[in-house]
Design a protein around this motif. Structure first.
Motif, mmCIF file in Angstrom:
data_model
loop_
_atom_site.group_PDB
_atom_site.id
_atom_site.type_symbol
_atom_site.label_atom_id
_atom_site.label_comp_id
_atom_site.label_asym_id
_atom_site.label_seq_id
_atom_site.Cartn_x
_atom_site.Cartn_y
_atom_site.Cartn_z
ATOM 1 N N TYR A 103 -13.496 -5.747 4.361
ATOM 2 C CA TYR A 103 -12.076 -6.097 4.289
ATOM 3 C C TYR A 103 -11.429 -6.023 5.674
ATOM 4 N N GLN A 104 -10.800 -7.116 6.091
ATOM 5 C CA GLN A 104 -10.118 -7.160 7.384
ATOM 6 C C GLN A 104 -8.719 -7.760 7.242
ATOM 7 N N GLU A 105 -8.134 -7.587 6.093
ATOM 8 C CA GLU A 105 -6.818 -8.164 5.815
ATOM 9 C C GLU A 105 -5.723 -7.109 6.038
ATOM 10 N N GLY A 106 -4.546 -7.345 5.459
ATOM 11 C CA GLY A 106 -3.412 -6.488 5.708
ATOM 12 C C GLY A 106 -3.304 -5.299 4.768
ATOM 13 N N LEU A 107 -2.730 -4.220 5.304
ATOM 14 C CA LEU A 107 -2.341 -3.043 4.535
ATOM 15 C C LEU A 107 -0.818 -2.985 4.614
ATOM 16 N N SER A 108 -0.160 -3.162 3.486
ATOM 17 C CA SER A 108 1.292 -3.317 3.469
ATOM 18 C C SER A 108 1.957 -2.114 2.818
ATOM 19 N N ILE A 109 2.719 -1.372 3.598
ATOM 20 C CA ILE A 109 3.388 -0.165 3.106
ATOM 21 C C ILE A 109 4.530 -0.550 2.155
ATOM 22 N N GLU A 110 4.577 0.140 1.026
ATOM 23 C CA GLU A 110 5.616 -0.104 0.030
ATOM 24 C C GLU A 110 6.339 1.197 -0.305
ATOM 25 N N PRO A 111 7.412 1.528 0.422
ATOM 26 C CA PRO A 111 8.210 2.703 0.028
ATOM 27 C C PRO A 111 8.796 2.468 -1.359
ATOM 28 N N HIS A 112 8.565 3.416 -2.289
ATOM 29 C CA HIS A 112 8.876 3.114 -3.684
ATOM 30 C C HIS A 112 9.489 4.290 -4.436
ATOM 31 N N GLY B 186 13.428 9.562 3.420
ATOM 32 C CA GLY B 186 12.582 8.391 3.246
ATOM 33 C C GLY B 186 12.081 7.847 4.568
ATOM 34 N N ASP B 187 12.943 7.873 5.591
ATOM 35 C CA ASP B 187 12.538 7.389 6.906
ATOM 36 C C ASP B 187 11.464 8.295 7.509
ATOM 37 N N LYS B 188 11.604 9.595 7.303
ATOM 38 C CA LYS B 188 10.573 10.526 7.781
ATOM 39 C C LYS B 188 9.262 10.312 7.026
ATOM 40 N N GLY B 189 9.380 10.028 5.728
ATOM 41 C CA GLY B 189 8.187 9.762 4.940
ATOM 42 C C GLY B 189 7.480 8.500 5.396
ATOM 43 N N LEU B 190 8.254 7.473 5.752
ATOM 44 C CA LEU B 190 7.675 6.237 6.262
ATOM 45 C C LEU B 190 6.939 6.493 7.569
ATOM 46 N N ASP B 191 7.556 7.254 8.464
ATOM 47 C CA ASP B 191 6.904 7.596 9.732
ATOM 48 C C ASP B 191 5.606 8.358 9.490
ATOM 49 N N TYR B 192 5.629 9.250 8.511
ATOM 50 C CA TYR B 192 4.423 10.021 8.187
ATOM 51 C C TYR B 192 3.308 9.093 7.722
ATOM 52 N N THR B 193 3.654 8.166 6.817
ATOM 53 C CA THR B 193 2.649 7.233 6.295
ATOM 54 C C THR B 193 2.073 6.356 7.405
ATOM 55 N N ILE B 194 2.938 5.878 8.292
ATOM 56 C CA ILE B 194 2.460 5.031 9.397
ATOM 57 C C ILE B 194 1.456 5.794 10.249
ATOM 58 N N ASP B 195 1.802 7.015 10.611
ATOM 59 C CA ASP B 195 0.896 7.836 11.423
ATOM 60 C C ASP B 195 -0.399 8.126 10.671
ATOM 61 N N PHE B 196 -0.281 8.439 9.386
ATOM 62 C CA PHE B 196 -1.442 8.767 8.565
ATOM 63 C C PHE B 196 -2.390 7.574 8.444
ATOM 64 N N MET B 197 -1.841 6.400 8.161
ATOM 65 C CA MET B 197 -2.676 5.228 7.947
ATOM 66 C C MET B 197 -3.284 4.723 9.248
ATOM 67 N N GLN B 198 -2.541 4.809 10.338
ATOM 68 C CA GLN B 198 -3.072 4.325 11.612
ATOM 69 C C GLN B 198 -4.331 5.091 12.026
ATOM 70 N N LYS B 199 -4.425 6.348 11.602
ATOM 71 C CA LYS B 199 -5.615 7.131 11.923
ATOM 72 C C LYS B 199 -6.832 6.679 11.118
ATOM 73 N N LEU B 200 -6.599 5.978 10.022
ATOM 74 C CA LEU B 200 -7.687 5.487 9.178
ATOM 75 C C LEU B 200 -8.107 4.063 9.527
ATOM 76 N N ILE B 201 -7.312 3.386 10.337
ATOM 77 C CA ILE B 201 -7.613 2.012 10.731
ATOM 78 C C ILE B 201 -8.449 2.051 12.006
ATOM 79 N N LEU B 202 -9.680 1.613 11.909
ATOM 80 C CA LEU B 202 -10.618 1.700 13.029
ATOM 81 C C LEU B 202 -10.617 0.435 13.862
ATOM 82 N N LYS C 214 14.469 8.944 -0.076
ATOM 83 C CA LYS C 214 15.478 7.974 0.330
ATOM 84 C C LYS C 214 16.184 8.468 1.592
ATOM 85 N N GLY C 215 16.931 7.577 2.247
ATOM 86 C CA GLY C 215 17.722 7.963 3.404
ATOM 87 C C GLY C 215 16.881 8.546 4.515
ATOM 88 N N ALA C 216 17.380 9.643 5.104
ATOM 89 C CA ALA C 216 16.687 10.273 6.227
ATOM 90 C C ALA C 216 15.313 10.780 5.815
#
Length: 258
Positions: free
Chosen positions: A224-233, A242-258, A238-240
């Protein structure tokens, strides 16, 4: 693999995704299809201005079939959305198919196949691949039985996969990825958390119960070499927070993308 997120059509939406250092946007039009279609030129401008391709466009929840057959009005609208995808340089259109209770499972599958065949043929003329979401929202083409019948027959029908829907339905997302991962062309990154067998929350991915490392390992094994699309749900993140949670997910997932 590349990391992006679900967004919307305003310039500020593109700015937010760009500021997060992500690579693409996904636009899910749902009941806002006409609003989206009237802003395609603006969306193309924002996409080019911020270097954020529209990787996928999708429409959830609508009625595609009925007792009488294919819902032609919906088919026409989805063809217009595929036209918009072509205009935006987007190569993935995401759809689904409702279940008609008055018909048998066999009849529902036959109508779904007929509907998807029309979208696939239309999309091929425009360089757009058709994928079915595994969300259960007015969609029965979401589990291994339906995949075996419908995707087994339609070799050019793909899957937009979201582990959370499988988890909440009591399924095995690693098994589904193993069996059908070669048909995945778009993946949602959304946390899932059950307590005592009941859905509790959709927390940020990486702070949930999904084994993301194992799931991505299966995707890598499938090439698989397609997209990974974050879905805050989540209704809680929410709010601040939720934004911290989004930042956490981005950092977490980027470490798994080789």
């Amino acid at each position: 693999m590349t990391l992006g997120m679900i967004s919307w059509i305003e310039e500020e939406d593109f700015i937010k995704v760009k500021d997060k250092g992500l690579s693409f946007v996904e636009l899910d039009v749902n009941d806002r299809a006409e609003e989206f279609l009237s802003h395609v030129d603006a969306v193309r401008g924002y996409s080019e201005k911020y270097g954020l391709p529209v990787r996928a466009i999708g429409r959830w929840g609508s009625e595609r079939i009925c007792e009488e057959g294919i819902c032609e009005e919906e088919l026409s609208l989805e063809c217009r959305l595929i036209d918009a995808a072509e205009k935006l340089g987007c190569t993935i259109y995401i759809t689904g198919c409702n279940y008609v209770d008055a018909l048998s499972y066999y009849e529902n599958c036959g109508l779904a196949i007929a509907y998807f065949e029309k979208l696939i043929a239309y999309g091929k003329q425009r360089g757009v691949r058709i994928a079915v979401y595994n969300c259960r929202w007015n969609n029965f083409v979401c589990d291994p039985i339906a995949y075996k019948v419908i995707h087994g027959y339609l070799k050019d029908l793909y899957i937009k996969y979201d582990t959370s829907h499988c988890i909440y339905a009591g399924g095995d997302y690693l098994q589904e990825a193993k069996d059908w991962g070669d048909r995945f062309i778009h993946v949602h990154i959304k946390g899932a958390l059950t307590i005592n067998g009941e859905r509790f929350d959709d927390p940020p991915a990486g702070m949930d119960m999904t084994n993301w490392g194992a799931f991505l390992s299966v995707l890598y094994a499938k090439g698989y070499q397609e997209g990974l699309s974050i879905e805050p749900h989540s209704d809680n993140w929410k709010g601040a927070l939720g934004d911290k949670g989004l930042d956490y997910t981005i950092d977490f997932m980027q470490k798994l993308i080789l």
